[in-house]
Write an enzyme that holds these catalytic residues in place. Structure first.
Site, short mmCIF file in Angstrom:
data_model
loop_
_atom_site.label_atom_id
_atom_site.label_comp_id
_atom_site.label_asym_id
_atom_site.label_seq_id
_atom_site.Cartn_x
_atom_site.Cartn_y
_atom_site.Cartn_z
N HIS A 1 -4.95 -20.15 12.27
CA HIS A 1 -6.32 -20.60 11.94
C HIS A 1 -7.11 -19.51 11.19
CE1 HIS A 1 -10.29 -22.15 11.81
NE2 HIS A 1 -10.70 -20.98 12.30
N ASP B 1 -7.95 -7.24 1.27
CA ASP B 1 -6.97 -7.32 2.36
C ASP B 1 -7.63 -6.77 3.61
OD1 ASP B 1 -6.46 -4.24 1.77
OD2 ASP B 1 -5.48 -4.74 3.68
N CYS C 1 -11.84 -27.52 9.33
CA CYS C 1 -10.58 -26.84 9.00
C CYS C 1 -9.42 -27.81 9.17
CB CYS C 1 -10.39 -25.63 9.91
SG CYS C 1 -8.87 -24.70 9.57
N CYS D 1 -5.98 -26.59 14.00
CA CYS D 1 -7.17 -27.44 14.11
C CYS D 1 -6.85 -28.92 14.06
CB CYS D 1 -8.17 -27.08 13.01
SG CYS D 1 -8.92 -25.47 13.27
N CYS E 1 -6.16 -26.74 9.19
CA CYS E 1 -4.95 -25.97 9.48
C CYS E 1 -4.18 -26.62 10.62
CB CYS E 1 -5.30 -24.53 9.81
SG CYS E 1 -5.75 -24.22 11.53
N ASP F 1 0.86 -1.17 0.00
CA ASP F 1 0.00 0.00 0.00
C ASP F 1 0.90 1.23 0.00
OD1 ASP F 1 -2.97 1.00 1.93
OD2 ASP F 1 -2.15 1.66 0.02
N1 LIG Z 1 -4.06 3.64 -0.15
C1 LIG Z 1 -5.23 3.37 0.47
N2 LIG Z 1 -5.27 2.40 1.41
C2 LIG Z 1 -6.45 2.13 2.07
C3 LIG Z 1 -6.48 1.18 3.11
C4 LIG Z 1 -7.67 0.95 3.78
N3 LIG Z 1 -7.97 0.14 4.86
C5 LIG Z 1 -9.27 0.40 5.11
N4 LIG Z 1 -9.97 -0.13 6.11
C6 LIG Z 1 -9.36 -0.98 7.12
C7 LIG Z 1 -10.19 -0.71 8.35
C8 LIG Z 1 -10.03 -1.75 9.37
C9 LIG Z 1 -9.11 -1.56 10.41
C10 LIG Z 1 -8.99 -2.51 11.41
C11 LIG Z 1 -9.79 -3.67 11.38
C12 LIG Z 1 -9.63 -4.69 12.44
C13 LIG Z 1 -10.82 -4.64 13.43
O1 LIG Z 1 -10.72 -5.70 14.35
C14 LIG Z 1 -10.71 -3.86 10.34
C15 LIG Z 1 -10.83 -2.90 9.33
N5 LIG Z 1 -9.83 1.27 4.25
C16 LIG Z 1 -8.84 1.66 3.42
C17 LIG Z 1 -8.82 2.60 2.39
C18 LIG Z 1 -7.61 2.85 1.73
C19 LIG Z 1 -7.54 3.86 0.69
O2 LIG Z 1 -8.52 4.53 0.33
N6 LIG Z 1 -6.35 4.08 0.12
ZN LIG Z 2 -8.08 -24.14 11.58
#
Ligand SMILES: Nc1nc2cc3nc(NCCc4ccc(CCO)cc4)[nH]c3cc2c(=O)[nH]1
Ligand SMILES: [Zn+2]
Length: 377
Positions: free
Chosen positions: A340, A271, A309, A314, A311, A94
Site C-alpha cells: 500500500h 527515493d 487506493c 486496499c 492497490c 547509489d
Molecule cells: N550518494 C549519496 N547518497 C545519499 C543518500 C541519502 N539518503 C538521505 N536521506 C535518507 C534519510 C532517511 C533515512 C530513513 C528514513 C526513514 C524514517 O522512517 C527517512 C529518511 N540523504 C542522502 C544523501 C546522499 C548523498 O549525499 N549522497
Molecule cells: Zn492501498
C-alpha cells in the site's frame, strides 16, 4: 561516447515544476517519479510480481550492501542485478558513500578513497571512486551514481568546503572510468544548506560536464538531520538553477509532503526508505493522512484502508484484517502495508505528472494537501 540514456524531454511545465521523460535501455522513465528502495536486491517484503503491479519507473540498489553481500562479481556472473532479482525495468544504484558513513564503523577517509569495516562481519574494505564504479558496472544498473562524500548535517562551512573539493576530484575519477555502454552517470551536488556553496559546487560540476556530459544531476547532502525549513529554503532557491535538460534527483526524500514540495520546485526523481520502513512499523500513508493501523479503532473496521487506493491491500482486505495481522506480528502485515505505502507514494508522483501534463498542478497539489488534513483517516 555513446549516450545510453536519451536526452531528458520536458513535456510540460508549471513554474519550476515539470513533467518529463528519458529513455534507458530497459525502458522509459516518466517523471516526476518516486523510486522504491531495494537496498539488498529486494524491495523488502514484496515480490517482483507485486512490485510490477505497483509499477515504479525505477528502483534503487546499493553499491555498499551488494558489493559486500553477495558480492558484485557473483551478481555479474549470474547475469547482473536485473536478472538476479528478476526486475527487468530501470535500476539506479547509489554509490556507497552515504551508506559507508551511515552504516559502517571505524572508517578512514583519504584522497584515494575510504577504508571501512563491514557492518556485517567487521572485515576491512576499501571504497574508491574506481571501486564504486566497478561495483556498479558489475551490477549492471542503468543509472550509476558518482562516489561522493555525504557530509553529516550541520557540518561547519570550512569542513564542508574541503569535503566538496574532494567530491569534485572523485567525480572526475568516476567520469574517467569506463562504465558499461548501457549505463549513464549522474553527478551529485553537495554544499549543505548553503546556496553559495551549492552554486560553487555546481559550477565545478558543470566544468566537468562541459567536457563529458553527465546524464543527470542529484542533490545530495540533504535529509541528513538538517531542519526541514532549511532544506526547503535551499531546495526552492537551488533546484531551478540545475540544468533543465537533464533529470534532477533529490536523494533520500521523502514524505508525501516533501515529494509535492520537491516537484513544485523542479525535482524529477526521488527515493526514500520511508514508505517501506513506516509500513513495517504500521504507519500507513493514505489520501487522507497517516493511519496507525495498530490503533484500537481499526479492530472491527470493515472499511478498506484507503477508499481512493486501488492497490491489492486496499481492494482485498479490511482495516480489521490489517490491524489483526500487525497485532499478531504476521509477516503478511509488512507485505500488505508495503504494497500500500509504495502504491500510494508511486501513485502520488504519477498523479502529479498527470496534473502537470493536464496543466492543473497547483489545484492538484492544493486538493491533495487539503485532503491530508481533513477528517481523521
Ligand atoms: N550518494 C549519496 N547518497 C545519499 C543518500 C541519502 N539518503 C538521505 N536521506 C535518507 C534519510 C532517511 C533515512 C530513513 C528514513 C526513514 C524514517 O522512517 C527517512 C529518511 N540523504 C542522502 C544523501 C546522499 C548523498 O549525499 N549522497
Ligand atoms: Zn492501498
Amino acid at each position: 561516447m555513446s549516450c545510453p540514456l536519451s536526452p531528458f524531454q520536458v513535456e510540460a511545465t508549471c513554474g519550476p515544476a515539470r513533467a518529463g521523460r528519458f529513455e534507458t535501455t530497459r525502458g522509459p522513465v516518466l517523471t516526476p517519479a518516486f523510486m522504491p528502495v531495494g537496498t539488498q536486491g529486494t524491495v523488502k517484503g514484496i515480490t517482483p510480481a507485486q512490485l510490477a503491479e505497483i509499477g515504479p519507473q525505477v528502483i534503487l540498489g546499493n553499491t555498499y550492501h551488494l558489493g559486500l553481500r553477495p558480492g558484485d562479481e557473483l551478481v555479474r556472473d549470474l547475469g547482473g542485478l536485473h536478472a538476479f532479482m528478476a526486475w527487468p525495468g530501470p535500476i539506479l544504484t547509489d554509490s556507497g558513500g552515504f551508506q559507508v558513513f551511515s552504516l559502517s564503523s571505524l572508517r578512514k577517509i583519504k584522497e584515494e578513497g575510504v577504508t571501512f569495516q563491514s557492518h556485517i562481519d567487521g572485515s576491512t574494505h576499501f571504497l574508491s571512486p574506481e571501486r564504486s564504479m566497478e561495483i556498479q558496472r558489475n551490477l549492471g544498473s542503468d543509472i550509476v551514481m558518482a562516489l561522493d562524500e555525504c557530509p553529516p548535517g550541520r557540518m561547519e562551512r570550512p569542513a564542508l568546503e574541503t569535503s566538496m573539493a574532494r567530491t569534485t576530484r572523485w567525480l572526475q575519477r568516476c567520469r574517467a572510468f569506463p562504465l558499461g555502454e548501457r549505463q549513464g552517470l549522474f553527478a551529485i551536488n553537495q554544499g549543505g544548506v548553503h546556496m553559495d556553496l551549492r552554486t560553487r559546487h555546481l559550477h565545478e560540476i558543470l566544468d566537468l560536464d562541459a567536457r563529458t556530459p553527465f546524464q543527470g544531476f542529484a542533490v545530495g547532502g540533504l535529509s541528513v538531520g538538517e531542519p526541514k525549513d532549511e532544506m526547503n529554503a535551499l531546495l526552492s532557491e537551488f533546484t531551478p538553477t540545475l540544468p533543465a535538460d537533464r533529470p534532477r534527483y533529490l536523494m533520500g526524500v521523502g514524505t508525501p509532503e516533501d515529494l509535492l514540495f520537491g516537484i513544485a520546485h523542479g525535482v524529477d526523481l526521488f527515493d526514500c526508505v520511508l514508505p517501506t520502513r513506516e509500513a513495517r512499523h504500521g504507519t500507513l500513508l493514505t489520501s487522507r493522512g497517516r493511519v496507525k493501523i495498530k490503533n484500537a479503532r481499526h479492530r472491527t473496521s470493515s472499511l478498506p484502508l484507503d477508499p481512493d487506493c486501488n492497490c491489492y491491500a486496499c481492494r482485498t482486505f479490511t482495516r480489521a484484517y490489517l490491524h489483526h495481522l500487525f497485532r499478531a506480528g504476521e509477516m503478511l502485515a509488512s507485505t500488505l502495508n508495503s504494497i500500500h505505502n509504495l502504491s500510494y507514494t508511486v501513485g502520488l508522483t504519477r498523479a502529479a505528472r498527470r496534473a502537470l501534463l493536464e496543466n492543473r498542478f497547483p489545484d492538484f497539489a492544493r486538493r491533495t494537501i487539503d485532503q491530508w488534513n481533513t477528517e481523521e483517516p
